[in-house]
Design a protein around this motif. Structure first.
Motif, PDB file in Angstrom:
ATOM      1  N   LYS A  76       0.913  -1.251   0.038  1.00 25.04           N
ATOM      2  CA  LYS A  76      -0.037  -0.108   0.026  1.00 25.04           C
ATOM      3  C   LYS A  76       0.968   0.856  -0.334  1.00 25.04           C
ATOM      4  CE  LYS A  76      -3.786  -2.026   2.188  1.00 25.04           C
ATOM      5  NZ  LYS A  76      -4.871  -1.833   3.620  1.00 25.04           N
ATOM      6  N   ARG A  77       1.960   1.205   1.345  1.00 25.15           N
ATOM      7  CA  ARG A  77       2.834   3.009   1.057  1.00 25.15           C
ATOM      8  C   ARG A  77       3.457   2.855  -0.573  1.00 25.15           C
ATOM      9  NH1 ARG A  77       5.782   0.703   5.982  1.00 25.15           N
ATOM     10  NH2 ARG A  77       8.086   1.919   4.404  1.00 25.15           N
ATOM     11  N   ILE A  82       3.792   5.734  -5.463  1.00 25.78           N
ATOM     12  CA  ILE A  82       4.465   5.191  -6.776  1.00 25.78           C
ATOM     13  C   ILE A  82       3.218   6.098  -7.455  1.00 25.78           C
ATOM     14  CG2 ILE A  82       4.272   3.953  -9.110  1.00 25.78           C
ATOM     15  CD1 ILE A  82       5.468   1.208  -7.381  1.00 25.78           C
ATOM     16  N   ASP A  83       2.188   6.195  -7.092  1.00 25.49           N
ATOM     17  CA  ASP A  83       1.053   7.268  -7.458  1.00 25.49           C
ATOM     18  C   ASP A  83       1.458   9.139  -7.538  1.00 25.49           C
ATOM     19  OD1 ASP A  83      -0.544   4.510  -8.083  1.00 25.49           O
ATOM     20  OD2 ASP A  83      -1.977   5.588  -6.455  1.00 25.49           O
ATOM     21  N   LEU A  89       5.114  13.548 -11.663  1.00 28.30           N
ATOM     22  CA  LEU A  89       6.330  13.190 -13.045  1.00 28.30           C
ATOM     23  C   LEU A  89       4.656  13.529 -14.066  1.00 28.30           C
ATOM     24  CD1 LEU A  89       8.685  12.169 -14.948  1.00 28.30           C
ATOM     25  CD2 LEU A  89       7.520   9.968 -14.356  1.00 28.30           C
ATOM     26  N   GLY A  90       3.890  13.515 -14.447  1.00 28.36           N
ATOM     27  CA  GLY A  90       2.849  14.021 -15.085  1.00 28.36           C
ATOM     28  C   GLY A  90       2.960  15.607 -14.997  1.00 28.36           C
ATOM     29  N   VAL A  91       2.557  15.940 -14.018  1.00 22.51           N
ATOM     30  CA  VAL A  91       2.741  17.731 -13.258  1.00 22.51           C
ATOM     31  C   VAL A  91       3.988  18.425 -14.888  1.00 22.51           C
ATOM     32  CG1 VAL A  91       3.155  19.259 -12.148  1.00 22.51           C
ATOM     33  CG2 VAL A  91       1.430  17.631 -11.619  1.00 22.51           C
TER      34      VAL A  91
END
Length: 120
Positions: A76-77, A82-83, A89-91
């Motif tokens: 979960k961590r 990663i999210d 990274l997307g920004v």
């Protein structure tokens, strides 16, 4: 001269047979009693061994459960990290795209300017 006559022989054979039959019966009863006692003793030892084995397997199952729980928490961590990295990274990629678009626009302007005013 015969020392023993026919009725005495048959009587001796009957007495001997009775003694042998009684000895065989007593021996069989003793053997069966020993087998039953041994079976009871072994049954108790097997039950104790089974209880110890079950306890050890339960302990191992509990440890595996704890390890599974720790791996689930870790997963979960890692998924959250990663999210987050993907979002950041997307920004950043969007920012780079925007900045490259601006650079391309500026280069078009420079190119148009240079083509209108050729250098001599």
């Amino acid at each position: 001269m015969d020392l023993v006559n026919d009725p005495q022989i048959w009587t001796l054979l009957g007495v001997f047979s009775a003694i042998m039959f009684a000895a065989l019966t007593l021996s069989t009863r003793y053997t069966v009693a020993q087998i039953i006692a041994t079976e009871a003793r072994l049954g108790g030892r097997i039950d104790a061994l089974e209880a110890r084995t079950d306890a050890r397997f339960d302990a191992v199952d509990a440890r595996f459960g704890a390890v599974d729980s720790r791996f689930d928490q870790l997963e979960k961590r890692l998924d959250a990290k990663i999210d987050h990295v993907a979002e950041v990274l997307g920004v950043r990629i969007d920012s780079v795209d925007h900045r490259l678009g601006s650079v391309e626009d500026d280069l078009r302007i420079v190119k148009a300017h240079l083509l209108r005013h050729p250098a001599a």
